[in-house]
Design a protein around this motif. Sequence first.
Motif, mmCIF file in Angstrom:
data_model
loop_
_atom_site.group_PDB
_atom_site.id
_atom_site.type_symbol
_atom_site.label_atom_id
_atom_site.label_comp_id
_atom_site.label_asym_id
_atom_site.label_seq_id
_atom_site.Cartn_x
_atom_site.Cartn_y
_atom_site.Cartn_z
ATOM 1 N N ARG A 137 3.871 1.503 -1.386
ATOM 2 C CA ARG A 137 4.368 1.629 -2.767
ATOM 3 C C ARG A 137 3.308 2.264 -3.658
ATOM 4 O O ARG A 137 3.609 3.151 -4.457
ATOM 5 C CB ARG A 137 4.783 0.261 -3.314
ATOM 6 N N GLU A 138 2.068 1.825 -3.516
ATOM 7 C CA GLU A 138 0.991 2.406 -4.318
ATOM 8 C C GLU A 138 0.771 3.876 -3.961
ATOM 9 O O GLU A 138 0.499 4.700 -4.834
ATOM 10 C CB GLU A 138 -0.296 1.620 -4.105
ATOM 11 N N TYR A 139 0.906 4.222 -2.692
ATOM 12 C CA TYR A 139 0.746 5.601 -2.224
ATOM 13 C C TYR A 139 1.746 6.533 -2.923
ATOM 14 O O TYR A 139 1.395 7.630 -3.346
ATOM 15 C CB TYR A 139 0.952 5.617 -0.713
ATOM 16 N N TYR A 140 2.996 6.084 -3.049
ATOM 17 C CA TYR A 140 4.014 6.939 -3.661
ATOM 18 C C TYR A 140 4.064 6.843 -5.179
ATOM 19 O O TYR A 140 4.542 7.760 -5.839
ATOM 20 C CB TYR A 140 5.396 6.627 -3.079
ATOM 21 N N THR A 156 0.988 3.490 -11.412
ATOM 22 C CA THR A 156 0.104 2.326 -11.480
ATOM 23 C C THR A 156 -1.212 2.680 -12.153
ATOM 24 O O THR A 156 -1.764 1.870 -12.882
ATOM 25 C CB THR A 156 -0.142 1.742 -10.085
ATOM 26 N N ALA A 157 -1.721 3.874 -11.939
ATOM 27 C CA ALA A 157 -2.960 4.284 -12.591
ATOM 28 C C ALA A 157 -2.771 4.376 -14.099
ATOM 29 O O ALA A 157 -3.650 3.993 -14.865
ATOM 30 C CB ALA A 157 -3.420 5.631 -12.031
ATOM 31 N N ALA A 165 0.832 -1.211 0.000
ATOM 32 C CA ALA A 165 0.000 0.000 0.000
ATOM 33 C C ALA A 165 0.865 1.259 0.000
ATOM 34 O O ALA A 165 0.510 2.252 -0.635
ATOM 35 C CB ALA A 165 -0.925 -0.005 1.213
ATOM 36 N N GLN A 192 1.250 5.989 -7.217
ATOM 37 C CA GLN A 192 -0.108 5.787 -7.717
ATOM 38 C C GLN A 192 -0.303 6.309 -9.133
ATOM 39 O O GLN A 192 -1.051 5.722 -9.906
ATOM 40 C CB GLN A 192 -1.124 6.399 -6.777
ATOM 41 N N GLU A 193 0.379 7.380 -9.501
ATOM 42 C CA GLU A 193 0.204 7.878 -10.871
ATOM 43 C C GLU A 193 0.810 6.918 -11.882
ATOM 44 O O GLU A 193 0.331 6.805 -12.998
ATOM 45 C CB GLU A 193 0.780 9.292 -11.042
#
Length: 95
Positions: free
Chosen positions: A80-83, A88-89, A78, A85-86
Amino acid sequence: MNAPCRVLRFRPAGSPTCAVPRARSLIDVFLNDGKTPVGHIVLLDCEAGTPVRWAFLLSDGRATGLQSTHSRQDLEAAVREYYFQELTADLLRSA
């Protein structure tokens, strides 16, 4: 154009900057070549009969809302996704 390279590093706690009551700092999180951590993964004290809970706090002690009762690795994902996210999106949109 290539996206800028970013590195997220997880290191065993050793930073004296995390002083949160009722929490034990486990992991310091560093972004890029920073010498000071951007945040900390902490193990929160829990009462008997409640699940163990890990949380991600910013280096100044503010809560991010990222928590896990499953595992520390789940919380690290989570973070990693927080930092990123753009990134992964963007991958999800291009599929």
